[in-house]
Design an enzyme around this catalytic site. Sequence first.
Site, short mmCIF file in Angstrom:
data_model
loop_
_atom_site.label_atom_id
_atom_site.label_comp_id
_atom_site.label_asym_id
_atom_site.label_seq_id
_atom_site.Cartn_x
_atom_site.Cartn_y
_atom_site.Cartn_z
N GLN A 196 3.26 9.92 1.17
CA GLN A 196 4.52 9.18 1.20
C GLN A 196 5.41 9.48 0.00
OE1 GLN A 196 2.53 5.20 2.24
NE2 GLN A 196 4.54 5.08 3.22
N CYS A 253 6.17 0.02 7.38
CA CYS A 253 5.81 1.18 6.55
C CYS A 253 7.01 1.55 5.71
CB CYS A 253 5.41 2.35 7.46
SG CYS A 253 4.91 3.81 6.54
N LEU A 254 6.77 1.78 4.43
CA LEU A 254 7.87 2.14 3.54
C LEU A 254 8.52 3.46 3.96
CD1 LEU A 254 6.27 1.13 0.12
CD2 LEU A 254 8.02 -0.11 1.41
N GLY A 311 0.84 -1.19 0.00
CA GLY A 311 0.00 0.00 0.00
C GLY A 311 0.87 1.24 0.00
N HIS A 370 -4.26 1.43 7.59
CA HIS A 370 -2.91 2.00 7.64
C HIS A 370 -2.79 3.17 6.66
CE1 HIS A 370 1.64 1.44 7.92
NE2 HIS A 370 1.51 2.19 6.84
N GLU A 371 -3.32 2.99 5.45
CA GLU A 371 -3.18 4.05 4.43
C GLU A 371 -4.06 5.25 4.76
OE1 GLU A 371 -0.66 3.74 2.75
OE2 GLU A 371 -0.42 1.58 3.01
N HIS A 417 -2.38 7.46 7.11
CA HIS A 417 -1.38 8.34 6.48
C HIS A 417 -2.01 9.66 6.03
CE1 HIS A 417 2.48 6.33 6.25
NE2 HIS A 417 1.95 5.21 5.80
NI NI Z 1 2.86 3.32 5.68
#
Ligand code: NI
Length: 170
Positions: free
Chosen positions: A58, A97-98, A53, A139-140, A143
């Site tokens: 991000q 998380c990236l 995701g 999660h997204e 963000h």
């Molecule tokens: Ni993330």
Amino acid sequence: MKRKDAVMSIRLIVKHPDPVLRERAQEVTKFNANLHKLLDDMADTMYDADGVGLAAPQIGISKRVIVVDVGDEHELIEMVNPEIVLAEGEQLGPEGCLSIPGLQGDVKRANRIVIKGQDRHGKPIQYDSTEFLSRAFQHEVDHLNGVLFIDSAESVYEARKPEDQEQDGD
Ligand code: NI
């Protein structure tokens, strides 16, 4: 699912503690070529990083846009202006998380959510999800509200192997 047309365009992933990750992202009002390019780039960037995701902040774009692909039958899901309209039950599991490389945490989430939003053309879409897909959506959406998994994780620990981080990273 990777697109086979068009030229790949991979954007730089913003890392914590960049302030853009803490902003409330703005609603999308124009469903135009710029949005389509953003969505395409987000998918390319997510797949290139082996994530499941990605949210627009991000890649430094403070707009309410997410992409998710948890490897299920839905394949790539694009959602604009997503909103969770129902949340029930509970699940506890690991997340990464990236934007926070090298760390994972056990995060309590709703087990089932209903999420509404729009597709790239502004058409209303909705998903009723449980388990991992539900977790990815939550999660997204976090963000987009400036929330990171480390804020609510019951424990945060180093990702043991790079593969773990890649598998769970979103
Ligand atoms: Ni993330």
